[in-house]
Design a protein around this motif. Structure first.
Motif, mmCIF file in Angstrom:
data_model
loop_
_atom_site.group_PDB
_atom_site.id
_atom_site.type_symbol
_atom_site.label_atom_id
_atom_site.label_comp_id
_atom_site.label_asym_id
_atom_site.label_seq_id
_atom_site.Cartn_x
_atom_site.Cartn_y
_atom_site.Cartn_z
ATOM 1 N N ILE A 162 44.266 42.640 41.920
ATOM 2 C CA ILE A 162 45.007 42.448 43.167
ATOM 3 C C ILE A 162 45.730 43.738 43.524
ATOM 4 C CG2 ILE A 162 46.813 41.102 44.292
ATOM 5 C CD1 ILE A 162 46.219 38.912 42.109
ATOM 6 N N ASP A 163 45.405 44.308 44.676
ATOM 7 C CA ASP A 163 46.005 45.566 45.135
ATOM 8 C C ASP A 163 47.153 45.264 46.102
ATOM 9 O OD1 ASP A 163 46.661 48.095 45.925
ATOM 10 O OD2 ASP A 163 44.616 48.713 46.431
ATOM 11 N N LEU A 164 48.381 45.533 45.677
ATOM 12 C CA LEU A 164 49.571 45.274 46.500
ATOM 13 C C LEU A 164 49.824 46.377 47.506
ATOM 14 C CD1 LEU A 164 52.044 44.043 43.702
ATOM 15 C CD2 LEU A 164 50.401 42.719 45.026
ATOM 16 N N LEU A 165 49.051 47.451 47.412
ATOM 17 C CA LEU A 165 49.170 48.649 48.267
ATOM 18 C C LEU A 165 50.383 49.495 47.865
ATOM 19 C CD1 LEU A 165 48.265 47.182 51.787
ATOM 20 C CD2 LEU A 165 46.765 48.286 50.103
ATOM 21 N N GLY A 166 50.373 50.735 48.308
ATOM 22 C CA GLY A 166 51.377 51.700 47.883
ATOM 23 C C GLY A 166 52.771 51.416 48.381
ATOM 24 N N ASP A 167 52.893 50.571 49.426
ATOM 25 C CA ASP A 167 54.238 50.280 49.953
ATOM 26 C C ASP A 167 54.836 49.012 49.344
ATOM 27 O OD1 ASP A 167 52.630 48.390 51.086
ATOM 28 O OD2 ASP A 167 53.358 48.681 53.142
ATOM 29 N N ALA A 168 54.236 48.555 48.237
ATOM 30 C CA ALA A 168 54.705 47.302 47.624
ATOM 31 C C ALA A 168 56.135 47.442 47.141
ATOM 32 C CB ALA A 168 53.786 46.927 46.455
ATOM 33 N N ASP A 169 56.971 46.482 47.556
ATOM 34 C CA ASP A 169 58.342 46.473 47.061
ATOM 35 C C ASP A 169 58.459 45.498 45.887
ATOM 36 O OD1 ASP A 169 58.213 43.993 48.220
ATOM 37 O OD2 ASP A 169 59.639 44.439 49.841
ATOM 38 N N SER A 170 59.643 45.382 45.349
ATOM 39 C CA SER A 170 59.871 44.559 44.157
ATOM 40 C C SER A 170 59.557 43.093 44.428
ATOM 41 C CB SER A 170 61.323 44.697 43.696
ATOM 42 O OG SER A 170 61.652 46.042 43.479
ATOM 43 N N THR A 171 59.904 42.616 45.612
ATOM 44 C CA THR A 171 59.681 41.195 45.936
ATOM 45 C C THR A 171 58.189 40.875 45.949
ATOM 46 O OG1 THR A 171 61.696 41.160 47.262
ATOM 47 C CG2 THR A 171 60.097 39.400 47.640
ATOM 48 N N ARG A 172 57.376 41.773 46.495
ATOM 49 C CA ARG A 172 55.931 41.539 46.544
ATOM 50 C C ARG A 172 55.352 41.442 45.125
ATOM 51 N NH1 ARG A 172 52.671 45.755 50.100
ATOM 52 N NH2 ARG A 172 54.279 45.087 51.602
ATOM 53 N N TYR A 173 55.830 42.309 44.248
ATOM 54 C CA TYR A 173 55.387 42.263 42.846
ATOM 55 C C TYR A 173 55.733 40.909 42.218
ATOM 56 C CZ TYR A 173 53.759 46.962 41.523
ATOM 57 O OH TYR A 173 53.034 48.096 41.344
ATOM 58 N N VAL A 174 56.987 40.518 42.380
ATOM 59 C CA VAL A 174 57.471 39.320 41.685
ATOM 60 C C VAL A 174 56.770 38.070 42.198
ATOM 61 C CG1 VAL A 174 59.472 37.836 41.335
ATOM 62 C CG2 VAL A 174 59.697 40.302 41.073
ATOM 63 N N LYS A 175 56.630 37.935 43.527
ATOM 64 C CA LYS A 175 56.001 36.730 44.071
ATOM 65 C C LYS A 175 54.516 36.666 43.704
ATOM 66 C CE LYS A 175 59.198 35.857 47.892
ATOM 67 N NZ LYS A 175 59.363 35.701 49.361
ATOM 68 N N THR A 176 53.856 37.817 43.634
ATOM 69 C CA THR A 176 52.447 37.835 43.229
ATOM 70 C C THR A 176 52.302 37.403 41.773
ATOM 71 O OG1 THR A 176 51.979 39.627 44.790
ATOM 72 C CG2 THR A 176 50.385 39.281 43.010
ATOM 73 N N LEU A 177 53.194 37.903 40.933
ATOM 74 C CA LEU A 177 53.150 37.489 39.524
ATOM 75 C C LEU A 177 53.409 35.994 39.391
ATOM 76 C CD1 LEU A 177 53.010 38.223 36.490
ATOM 77 C CD2 LEU A 177 55.464 38.656 36.579
ATOM 78 N N GLU A 178 54.359 35.483 40.150
ATOM 79 C CA GLU A 178 54.701 34.058 40.076
ATOM 80 C C GLU A 178 53.516 33.187 40.488
ATOM 81 O OE1 GLU A 178 58.062 31.001 41.940
ATOM 82 O OE2 GLU A 178 58.242 33.176 42.201
ATOM 83 N N ILE A 179 52.798 33.600 41.526
ATOM 84 C CA ILE A 179 51.652 32.828 42.014
ATOM 85 C C ILE A 179 50.504 32.866 41.001
ATOM 86 C CG2 ILE A 179 49.816 32.801 43.769
ATOM 87 C CD1 ILE A 179 51.985 33.820 45.763
ATOM 88 N N THR A 180 50.154 34.046 40.538
ATOM 89 C CA THR A 180 48.984 34.181 39.662
ATOM 90 C C THR A 180 49.235 33.611 38.269
ATOM 91 O OG1 THR A 180 49.697 36.447 39.157
ATOM 92 C CG2 THR A 180 48.028 36.172 40.877
ATOM 93 N N ALA A 181 50.482 33.604 37.817
ATOM 94 C CA ALA A 181 50.776 33.052 36.501
ATOM 95 C C ALA A 181 50.478 31.565 36.436
ATOM 96 C CB ALA A 181 52.231 33.312 36.123
ATOM 97 N N LYS A 182 50.511 30.887 37.610
ATOM 98 C CA LYS A 182 50.248 29.448 37.651
ATOM 99 C C LYS A 182 48.758 29.129 37.765
ATOM 100 C CE LYS A 182 54.697 28.552 39.923
ATOM 101 N NZ LYS A 182 55.349 28.107 41.192
#
Length: 921
Positions: free
Chosen positions: A369-389
């Protein structure tokens, strides 16, 4: 009146910390003698003494040197006998030639443990081997344990013990480190200070003359300060001891090994395909898989894995989800993952929908999953939360490259709360100063970080492979069909002995197939013909087309001399083939090597798979099994898996899964699957043949034909068996590295009520029967066995019962009373007697438990009688157990069988113990 359940209920418990363990004298001594202590600068004796006195360990040091009255200001003694106190540990740093006499003095003085630092033993040749023999002879006649020779020594950072000649003391930590190389020890010690790695024990094991891998693995397994065990190994030593200890301890503490000699060439001279294919390093890998130990390739990975396995849960599978803010690192991680056997997780539609709502359209929403270079902390955290499930995800890797819109520290802070998702989470914070603070936050939160994403992917591959190996120890196998009956075993032994008496080590194809058939392995019909006319007659009776093969007592590979002719369709073709084979053999190797031919039906190979199944001897691990793609090009394809016998159905399936052909066997391109359950059973019976017939050196079934969609689809088309050399005695035959099922402890017995039971060792397949057994126990029976109530759900939990059923017979023997109910035709377990050897001692604890409705029938007494006999056969010096003081009935049973009953430290508990005169089988 005593309750009946009291008569057959005894508790055992781990008494490691309440009673003395022999290696305590080495790792926690109160008195130490330094034999060879010196004041000479840069000498081993001086460095050793200084390390002991400058790192207080809570005891006293006594220098021993006949030429000095004092050393470093400490009174010295001329010999160990002159030391005024009893000595726990003697550390010896004298010339090799003097060590034998020094050990003799230590034995006479009652020294409990010794470390021999001196070099100049077997590494220098025959003279050093003789010195080791003299030392070992003295050690074996005493209670003393010895580490070395030719080692650096040992450290216990928690007590301050530094019995080495290293320049520094290790930091305290949770890793138990054992190395066969003293030089590597010092390098690792230097590295540990830079990386802030601590140790529970730091051990240089040397030549392993007495204390070996098994002893130390057991010791560290019992040590509360040790959370993981890390090993640098050069040679295995006592393979059975290592595997037995590792298999038990690996269930509770990770064991990680790096072994020198990975590229060692396999032996070239082999009579069978199996012997040619089974290289020693591949066998070592198979052995580690069997006992749940993780092998790594780099020294840095030893400690990476020790840290990761301590911080994160084991993955349930090999599917990794990668989250990154840069495409390149994600691709690098993917390459590393897939090239070493891992898989990218296929994200579920629900996960894709959630990511589509969260992420910018221009990014890659598939894995990685490529969050792109402008990814902020919130984008990282929400992506991890979704994929962990996501149920398709077994682990997660988060990659961050420092870019203008990315805050490595803030992202790490937010991600740190997801360290415990139930799935392993790894991170790669790429860079130096910009990411240093964030990486430290993640590490402190138990999310391991790596500078490079491909390193993190390799670590994940190690994790799922380790988890896969451990899971094999927990899986309950299906009860295999039995191998050879007693009469068939006698037939097999007769065939083997007749060949040996005739001076042969190579069995004929007919003899080999008779042996396979005796163990329930289907073979193609094979008839012997010693004349042309007989060959034509046999062919016509079998029915054309037929196969004609050379029959010889001496030639192993028939194709090498033109000894195989296929698809013969008439008598003239058989005549021509017979004459051709006879002429070819006579011209190439001599007429004496031609004994006739065998005739077999021509089997249609269309839509079938040619497999190989074999066994050969490894110099370290004894018999080794091989399974894979067979046929004439078996050495070319080299698609094979190795395993140590004996197998059960779970282990057989694991062996099949490691081959490339396994995918085809499951069914591909419209073909149905072969009968995989039947193939499992065949592998189990073959492994039984290997362990029950130790005179067999090498054995091949090649090809073993497997036809899809057919219940009778497995058939051995060819069989080759090679026996051990005629000059080998029975006691010299190599033993399996894993002790096979002890059939000698199977016996029939009749209860007082007339029920006939079979008393036999427990099997891994008994888990369902043990569940039923525990359902027959009252709370009173449970209380008197375990000294407290345990819920049925806890007693029959899979993780608990696998440990009780899937035992190492070298470490533990559990006898069950097996009753076949004549009304239901189902088997029932009526009672269990267990004998558990103590670590570091030739003693054992015992426990007895009998089903409530079978008590007062003499079963508990009989189980204890048989455990006593087993103890003698296993060369134990004594066995004991704790019994509740109220349990007078059980105490009487023990007294009747010769046990001594004495009070214990607990007022409500009585100890029953007996000393034994051991007997050999």
């Amino acid at each position: 009146m005593q309750s009946s359940s009291q008569l057959t209920s005894v508790r055992t418990h781990n008494i490691f910390h309440s009673e003395h363990q022999p290696l305590d004298a080495i790792f926690s001594p109160k008195t130490i003698a330094v034999i060879g202590a010196s004041e000479r600068e840069d000498s081993v004796g001086r460095t050793l003494l200084w390390n002991l006195i400058s790192n207080p360990f809570g005891g006293t040091v006594f220098p021993v040197n006949p030429k000095r009255n004092s050393i470093l200001g400490i009174k010295a003694y001329p010999n160990i006998a002159a030391v005024p106190e009893s000595i726990d540990l003697a550390v010896i740093a004298t010339p090799a030639a003097t060590v034998s006499s020094v050990i003799n003095e230590c034995v006479n003085a009652g020294v409990k443990g010794a470390i021999v630092l001196s070099a100049g033993f077997k590494e220098i040749g025959s003279s050093g081997v003789e010195l080791e023999r003299q030392i070992l002879e003295q050690v074996n006649q005493s209670q003393m344990r010895l580490i070395g020779p030719n080692c650096l020594g040992v450290m216990n950072p928690y007590t301050g013990l530094n019995a080495t000649f290293a320049s520094s003391m290790a930091r305290p930590g949770k890793v138990g480190f054992i190395s066969q190389s003293g030089a590597l020890c010092t390098a690792i010690l230097d590295w540990s200070f830079q990386e802030n790695v601590g140790f529970s024990s730091f051990i240089s094991i040397g030549s392993m003359l007495d204390v070996g891998w098994g002893d130390l693995i057991y010791y560290l397994g019992d040590d509360p300060n040790t959370e993981s065990i890390v090993i640098y190994m050069e040679s295995i030593g006592d393979a059975r001891s290592f595997l037995s200890a590792a298999r038990e301890v690996a269930l509770s503490k990770p064991i990680i090994v790096i072994k020198a000699g990975r590229t060692e060439a396999a032996a070239q001279a082999a009579a069978s395909h199996t012997g040619a294919l089974a290289g020693s390093d591949a066998v070592f890998d198979a052995a580690l898989r069997r006992c749940g130990v993780l092998r790594v390739n780099r020294i840095s990975e030893l400690f990476d894995m020790a840290e990761v396995l301590a911080k994160q849960p084991r993955p349930k599978g090999k599917r990794l989800t990668i989250i990154t803010n840069a495409g390149g690192p994600g691709v690098l991680a993917t390459d590393a993952l897939i090239s070493d056997g891992g898989e990218l997780a296929q994200l579920s539609p629900q996960t894709h929908d959630a990511l589509n709502q969260l992420l910018p359209p221009s990014g890659n929403h598939s894995n990685p999953i490529d969050l792109l270079g402008d990814a902020d902390s919130t984008r990282y955290v929400k992506t991890l939360e979704i994929t962990a499930k996501d149920p398709n995800t077994d682990g997660l890797l988060v990659i961050l490259t420092p870019q203008a819109m990315t805050n490595p520290t803030q992202t790490a802070n937010l991600l740190s709360s997801y360290a415990k998702t139930g799935k392993p989470v790894l991170a790669s914070w790429m860079g130096e100063q910009n990411v240093k603070a964030g990486a430290e936050i993640l590490n402190q939160a138990s999310i391991p970080t790596f500078s490079y994403p491909d390193t993190a992917a390799r670590v994940f591959n190690y994790m799922w492979r380790y988890s896969y190996n451990l899971r094999g120890l927990y899986e309950t196998p299906v009860l295999a069909n039995q191998g050879a009956e007693v009469c068939e075993r006698i037939l097999v032994e007769t065939i083997i002995q007749k060949a040996r008496q005739a001076g042969r080590t190579l069995l004929t194809e007919v003899e080999s197939k008779q042996i396979l058939a005796a163990y329930g392995i289907p073979t193609v019909e094979t008839r012997l013909a010693t004349t042309v006319e007989e060959a034509i007659q046999q062919a016509s009776e079998i029915g054309y087309p037929v196969v004609l093969k050379l029959y010889s007592y001496t030639i192993t590979h028939k194709t090498d001399v033109g000894g195989v002719h296929l698809n013969l369709c008439c008598g003239d073709a058989v005549r021509e083939a017979y004459n051709t084979v006879q002429t070819s053999v006579t011209s190439k190797v001599g007429a004496s090597h031609f004994g006739g031919v065998t005739i077999q039906p021509m089997v249609d190979l269309k839509n079938s798979y040619e497999l190989i199944l074999g066994s050969s001897i490894d110099s370290q691990f004894g018999p080794v099994l091989l399974f894979g793609t067979g046929g004439q090009l078996v050495e070319v394809f080299e698609d094979r898996a190795l395993a140590l016998p004996p197998l059960n159905t779970t282990l057989a399936r694991r062996m099949m899964e490691q081959t490339r052909i396994y995918k085809a066997l499951q069914g591909v391109r419209g073909r149905t699957s072969v009968d995989l359950e039947a193939l499992e059973q065949l592998l189990v019976r073959f492994s039984q043949l290997v362990v029950e017939q130790p005179w067999i050196k090498e054995i091949d079934i090649n090809p073993l034909l497997a036809k899809p969609g057919n219940k009778n689809s497995l058939i051995a088309l060819d069989g080759r068996i090679v026996l051990h050399n005629l000059d080998i005695k029975q006691e010299q035959l190599p033993l399996p590295a894993i002790r096979p099922y002890p059939v000698q402890y199977i016996s029939a017995w009749t209860m007082r009520n007339g029920k006939e039971v079979t008393i036999r060792p427990i099997r891994p397949e008994d888990e369902p029967l043990m569940i039923q057994f525990h359902q027959t126990l009252s709370e009173e029976s449970v209380y008197f066995r375990y000294f407290h109530l345990i819920k049925l759900s806890q007693r029959i939990a899979h993780e608990r019962l696998t440990r009780l059923c899937f035992i190492d017979y070298d470490r533990e023997i559990a006898l069950v009373a097996d009753y076949k109910n004549p009304e239901t035709e189902q088997h029932e377990i009526l009672g269990v007697g267990r004998l558990s050897k103590l670590h570091g001692k030739k003693e054992a604890e015992f426990g007895i438990l009998v089903s409530d409705y079978c008590q007062c029938q003499g079963l508990g007494t009989e189980l204890l009688k048989q455990l006593l006999q087993v103890s003698k056969n296993e060369n134990l010096t004594g066995i004991h157990a704790d019994i509740l003081a109220d349990n007078v009935g059980m105490q009487r049973v023990c007294q009747k069988l010769g046990f001594r009953i004495t009070p214990s430290s607990e007022t409500s508990v009585i100890k029953a113990e007996i000393l034994l005169t051991s007997e050999r089988d």
